[in-house]
Design an enzyme around this catalytic site. Structure first.
Site, PDB file in Angstrom:
ATOM      1  N   TYR A 105       0.803  -1.274  -0.013  1.00 34.51           N
ATOM      2  CA  TYR A 105       0.157  -0.132   0.091  1.00 34.51           C
ATOM      3  C   TYR A 105       0.936   1.152  -0.210  1.00 34.51           C
ATOM      4  CZ  TYR A 105      -4.363   2.684   0.305  1.00 34.51           C
ATOM      5  OH  TYR A 105      -5.257   3.525  -0.032  1.00 34.51           O
ATOM      6  N   ASP A 151     -11.084   7.348  -3.280  1.00 31.78           N
ATOM      7  CA  ASP A 151     -10.202   8.108  -3.930  1.00 31.78           C
ATOM      8  C   ASP A 151     -11.033   8.599  -5.244  1.00 31.78           C
ATOM      9  OD1 ASP A 151      -8.094   7.773  -2.383  1.00 31.78           O
ATOM     10  OD2 ASP A 151      -6.928   6.599  -3.820  1.00 31.78           O
ATOM     11  N   ASP A 191     -13.928   6.191   2.714  1.00 31.43           N
ATOM     12  CA  ASP A 191     -12.679   6.048   3.704  1.00 31.43           C
ATOM     13  C   ASP A 191     -11.867   7.281   3.622  1.00 31.43           C
ATOM     14  OD1 ASP A 191     -10.857   4.642   5.387  1.00 31.43           O
ATOM     15  OD2 ASP A 191      -9.435   4.638   3.658  1.00 31.43           O
ATOM     16  N   ASP A 192     -11.783   8.268   2.688  1.00 34.68           N
ATOM     17  CA  ASP A 192     -10.839   9.393   2.648  1.00 34.68           C
ATOM     18  C   ASP A 192     -11.607  10.471   3.610  1.00 34.68           C
ATOM     19  OD1 ASP A 192      -9.163   8.484   0.078  1.00 34.68           O
ATOM     20  OD2 ASP A 192     -11.079   8.553  -0.592  1.00 34.68           O
ATOM     21  N   ASN A 218      -0.348  11.919   1.147  1.00 29.26           N
ATOM     22  CA  ASN A 218       0.373  10.764   0.571  1.00 29.26           C
ATOM     23  C   ASN A 218       0.364  10.803  -0.757  1.00 29.26           C
ATOM     24  OD1 ASN A 218       0.264   9.082   2.936  1.00 29.26           O
ATOM     25  ND2 ASN A 218      -1.835   8.856   2.762  1.00 29.26           N
TER      26      ASN A 218
END
Length: 581
Positions: free
Chosen positions: A131, A274, A296-297, A437
């Site tokens: 990941y 995403d 999730d973001d 990230n």
């Protein structure tokens, strides 16, 4: 006995209520039902080339004779532990993370049991490979390193046929679907169809961190096109070769996917991954109370950041409601974090409106205010301030004197020495979160944060940084990785058959995670537990999520007598089950 290549029905014992059941069971669950072996209908080459069934050199002598494998594998029977040693030996020969990623994905494609055994046994070392940050480079070059099909692709060419396409997937039972449209992969932007690498990577973490069964996961891409010029002219790009859908066409395509997926697998949880801000928020609001889903973001990032803040406040000895928080970046992740922290402030006695007064957001145009003359995106409006517009981050820091600085801008180096020194000038122990990230996009490095605060700063990042020896003290920066949160939340929502995934579940996940940080970790500046304990962490979070689901009346499964045992017994572990014909 056999229903499909990978699923069978077994009349066995349900360990929770001791009643006979007919239960669709993936092979790793067989042992829980006291079965000595699993009957399969595949033989020879078809068995060896099925990654869900393949054992490579691990097939026993009896299996080789009964299943037509004699001569197809080397004669020696090798244990799974010795197979792991072979993998590690070859892995260590490779020159860099990118080559190691390709090597591990090749293993993933030929022997899933061995892949997850290697991953679980070496999670701290391998997570940055499978990941972030390495998966970012893998997505950028996805069409160039493509080896074998994995997951499902739903493109504009197939609109109107998504439900039929679902039948092409071999598994009849899916617990978790991770889907992306590839529009905002990590901090790398629009990678289109290449975003499949993210869906695959997230589900690898679901399996290894929370014990979701590999056969019950589905990585998916909604290929709505790409606006990335380099990809559009790349002959090895694997997606549709046109610009992105917009407007109603886009939302209709997403809706067709969601409807088709839940018609095929009505109990599946869908994780949106995403998506750009202009789609992430509307999609979450559209579906969050209709289906089992989350983003999730927005929610996962918010939860893991709140956990880091709560851990940091154990060091500073302060209250959450007393914090002044400046955000560089005002996208989905930043707003998700703010909403989650605000929820924590409400728990401490503030109203939502009063809590929002503790936040200052800076986007590409400067401080987000109501009077700066541009039209604000809907998700920014609740946090827009009625005060003088300021453009530069350092000027906002001088004005606000924040206790916490959050970076979600994707702009490397934006936490400059001037900014960090100004932050440190007014606060004894500032919390610095450089969360963009992959690592190359971080707003500052751990060493910079410690050096520019003379060791006073408490640093956390989205991607890993090595420990720093500062003036004789080893400081170990914590990584606010969403893998601490989303696997446990997904596991909990799945096992209790929750009808929704709520913000309160993410809030309790954050509190549970923060409570698991030891004083020893805090002493060296690490705001998160050791990744080596991730399965225990995911178990605790899953149990807490189930408890929320039961308290809110969302769980469809009758509450078991011992909830923690029930959840733990639902978790996958990689080992070889004996096969028979």
């Amino acid at each position: 006995d056999v229903c499909s290549s990978d699923l069978i029905f077994i009349i066995g014992v349900n360990m929770s209520d001791n009643k006979s059941v007919v239960k669709p069971t993936y092979r790793y669950e067989v042992d829980n039902l006291n079965q000595s072996s699993w009957k399969i209908n595949k033989r020879g080459g078809s068995l060896i080339h099925d990654p869900l069934l393949n054992k490579g050199t691990g097939f026993s002598e009896q299996e080789r004779e009964e299943l037509g494998l004699l001569g197809l594998v080397p004669p020696k029977v090798v244990s799974i532990d010795d197979q792991v040693k072979r993998i590690q030996e070859n892995f260590n020969r490779l020159p860099g993370p990118f080559e190691k990623y390709i090597f591990l994905e090749a293993l993933h494609d030929r022997n899933e049991t061995l892949y997850f055994k290697v991953l679980i046994d070496n999670l701290e070392e391998l997570t940055p490979i499978v990941y972030t940050p390495t998966v970012g480079k893998a997505c950028e070059h996805y069409g160039h390193i493509y080896r074998r099909a994995r997951g499902m692709y739903f493109s504009t060419r197939n609109r109107g046929h998504f439900r039929e396409m679902m039948n092409n997937w071999a598994q009849d039972e899916i617990d978790i679907i991770v889907v992306t449209d590839g529009s905002r992969i990590l901090g790398l932007g629009d990678l289109g169809c290449n975003g499949m690498g993210i869906s695959i990577g997230k589900l690898a973490l679901y399996v290894s961190c929370a014990g979701i069964y590999p056969s019950k996961t589905l990585p998916a891409v909604l290929d709505v096109g790409t606006n990335n010029e380099e990809l559009l002219v790349d002959p090895l790009y694997l997606g549709v070769n046109h610009r992105r859908l917009t407007g109603d066409d886009y939302y209709e395509m997403v809706d067709e996917f969601v409807t088709a997926a839940l018609d095929k697998w009505p109990d599946a949880l869908i994780q949106f991954e995403d998506f750009t801000n202009d789609h992430a928020f509307p999609l979450l609001e559209k579906y969050r109370h209709k289906i089992v889903c989350f983003n999730d973001d927005i929610q996962g990032t918010g939860s893991v950041a709140l956990a880091g803040v709560l851990s940091g406040l154990r060091i500073t000895g302060e209250k959450l409601i007393d914090q002044r928080i400046v955000f560089l970046g005002a996208g989905s992740a930043a707003i998700g974090i703010a909403n989650m922290i605000a929820a924590g402030m409400v728990e401490e006695g503030y109203t939502v409106e009063k809590a929002r007064e503790r936040f200052w957001f800076i986007d590409t145009k400067g401080l987000v205010t109501n009077n700066r003359g541009d039209k604000l995106a809907d998700h920014k409006i609740p946090f827009a301030r009625d005060e003088e517009y300021v453009k530069a981050l350092v000027d906002v820091v001088k004005k606000v004197k924040p206790t916490i600085l959050m970076g979600l801008s994707g702009q490397p180096g934006s936490f400059s020495k001037e900014v960090i020194e100004e932050l440190n000038r007014h606060v004894d122990k500032p919390l610095i979160f450089a969360l963009s990230n992959p690592t190359s996009k971080a707003e500052c490095t751990a060493e910079q944060a410690y050096t520019w605060t003379d060791g006073n700063g408490i640093f956390s990042s989205g991607s890993p940084f090595d420990p720093v020896n500062y003036k004789g003290k080893l400081l170990s920066p914590g990584q606010g990785n969403n893998m601490y949160i989303f696997p446990g939340v997904g596991l909990g929502a799945s096992v209790c058959k929750s009808t929704e995934v709520t913000d309160s579940m993410f809030y309790i996940a954050a509190k549970t995670l923060a409570e698991m940080v030891t004083d020893e970790s805090l002493d060296c500046g690490n705001l998160y537990p050791k990744l080596s304990n991730i399965r225990e962490i995911s178990l605790k979070i899953a149990v807490a999520v189930c408890q929320v689901a039961y308290s809110e009346g969302l769980a469809r499964l009758e509450k078991p007598e011992n909830l923690e045992d029930f959840v733990e017994n639902s978790m996958f572990s990689p080992y070889y089950i004996p096969y028979s014909k």
